[in-house]
Each structure stands twice: as C-alpha cells, then as structure tokens.
Design an enzyme around this catalytic site. Structure first.
Site, PDB file in Angstrom:
ATOM      1  N   LYS A   1       0.550   4.081   7.211  1.00 63.19           N
ATOM      2  CA  LYS A   1      -0.264   5.290   6.190  1.00 63.19           C
ATOM      3  C   LYS A   1       0.520   6.356   6.254  1.00 63.19           C
ATOM      4  O   LYS A   1       0.991   6.863   7.586  1.00 63.19           O
ATOM      5  CB  LYS A   1      -1.492   5.011   6.522  1.00 63.19           C
ATOM      6  CG  LYS A   1      -2.196   3.987   5.964  1.00 63.19           C
ATOM      7  CD  LYS A   1      -2.185   3.364   4.639  1.00 63.19           C
ATOM      8  CE  LYS A   1      -2.800   1.956   4.212  1.00 63.19           C
ATOM      9  NZ  LYS A   1      -2.010   0.746   4.895  1.00 63.19           N
TER      10      LYS A   1
ATOM     11  N   SER B   1       0.990  -1.209   0.006  1.00 66.68           N
ATOM     12  CA  SER B   1      -0.031  -0.020  -0.193  1.00 66.68           C
ATOM     13  C   SER B   1       0.924   1.184   0.157  1.00 66.68           C
ATOM     14  O   SER B   1       0.264   2.519  -0.396  1.00 66.68           O
ATOM     15  CB  SER B   1      -0.883  -0.165   1.138  1.00 66.68           C
ATOM     16  OG  SER B   1      -0.241   0.077   2.279  1.00 66.68           O
TER      17      SER B   1
END
Length: 202
Positions: free
Chosen positions: A156, A119
């Site tokens: 993230k 990701s």
C-alpha cells in the site's frame, strides 16, 4: 564450487527437490530416511561436507535450517504466499529465483513479491505481477511499501501521522487500512521500486 561426490549430489538433489515440492528444506531425519542412512547424524555429516564445498549454508538452531547457496546467487528470490507470523524471506516462502538484474531498479531490488489482489491497480500494480522490493525500513510518507500488520503482509501507499498509520490503496473499490500503533504490531518490510508485469494482462 568443488565437485560433489555421488552421495553428496544425491543429498543436494533431495534438498533441492524437497524445497521445490514443499516450499521448505527437509529435516535431517527426512534426509536419512529417504536416502537410507542409519541416523540423522549421517545426514548431518553430508550436509557439513556440502557446506564446506559452498553449495549450501547450514543455519544453526533450526531443524530445517538448510539454504541452497547456488540458487540464492542465481537471480532475485521470488516470494509467493507468506504464512502468518513468519519472516517474509523465510526459505519456505521462496518459490524460486528470477533472472533479473537488481541494478535495473533504483535503489536496487533485493527480492520480488508476487502481488495478490487489485488494490493497487490504478498505479499499474496488478494481480499476479511481480513487485520489485528494496529491503529497508527507511521510508517516507507517500511511498509504496510492503508492510506487515500483526501477521498480515500488504502492499500500500504509506501515510503516517503520530501513532496512526494509514495504508492507502490505489483503487477506489478498496478502503484504506488504518493502524493504531498502540494496538497493533506494525513494521515495514521494504520499499516498492518497480513492477514486472504478469503477461496475462498484455
């Protein structure tokens, strides 16, 4: 470190091997059973002796509350898969210790986290890489963080506004994670400060 007796070395080796094989230290009862002690109390006495000699730390109130001090001092702890709901730096999550100078990173790295998934690949954080993390909750919007949402840990880019947190991926194939702080437990485990590349990508 003071020299260990033969019996103390046996106990120390058992603890080290048990952590290596299972990811967690043995209980007093398991030590007693494996080494033929009459009771867990006998194991406790040997643990206290090892603690006095500076090779382990006894964590009170936990049946597996044993920490190997020698290994902790020997490099940065490497965190592998994190079990739901447990502290990130719990002993059972530590796969080992990596020989790297914490001062190579700014701010200093406190631990390494094995990355799972792609990701964040667009900024060079690949599956299997080791992410260097500075343990702090003092982070700003736009920084790459290690965050915990309820029982899950993720890496993230942070964007916080009011009661909403967006955790942004760096890969167009992934969607942002939107967290309503009124409905979920959310915390910051640390700030990403560098990457050690997984050699398979080279």
């Amino acid at each position: 470190m003071k020299a260990l007796t033969t019996r103390q070395q046996e106990v120390f080796d058992l603890i080290r091997d048990h952590i290596s094989q299972t990811g967690m230290p043995p209980t007093r009862a398991e030590i007693a059973q494996r080494l033929g002690f009459r009771s867990p109390n006998a194991a406790e006495e040997h643990l206290k002796a090892l603690a006095r000699k500076g090779v382990i730390e006894i964590v009170s109130g936990a049946s597996r509350g044993i920490r190997l001090l020698q290994e902790e001092e020997n490099g940065l702890p490497l965190i592998g898969r994190v079990a739901a709901g447990e502290p990130l730096l719990a002993q059972q999550h530590i796969e080992g210790h990596y020989q790297v100078d914490p001062g190579l990173f700014k701010p200093n790295a406190d631990f390494l986290l094995r990355v799972s998934g792609m990701s964040m690949k667009d900024i060079g954080i690949m599956d299997g890489d080791l992410l260097a993390v500075h343990k702090t909750q003092d982070v700003r919007n736009g920084q790459v963080v290690v965050a915990r949402i309820d029982d899950e840990v993720t890496v993230k880019r942070l964007k916080k506004q009011g009661n909403t947190v967006e955790l942004l991926p760096e890969n167009s194939e992934f969607k942002p994670i939107v967290v309503d702080l009124r409905e979920h437990n959310f915390s910051i485990e640390g700030l990403a400060v560098g990457v050690i590349r997984n050699g398979e990508w080279l």
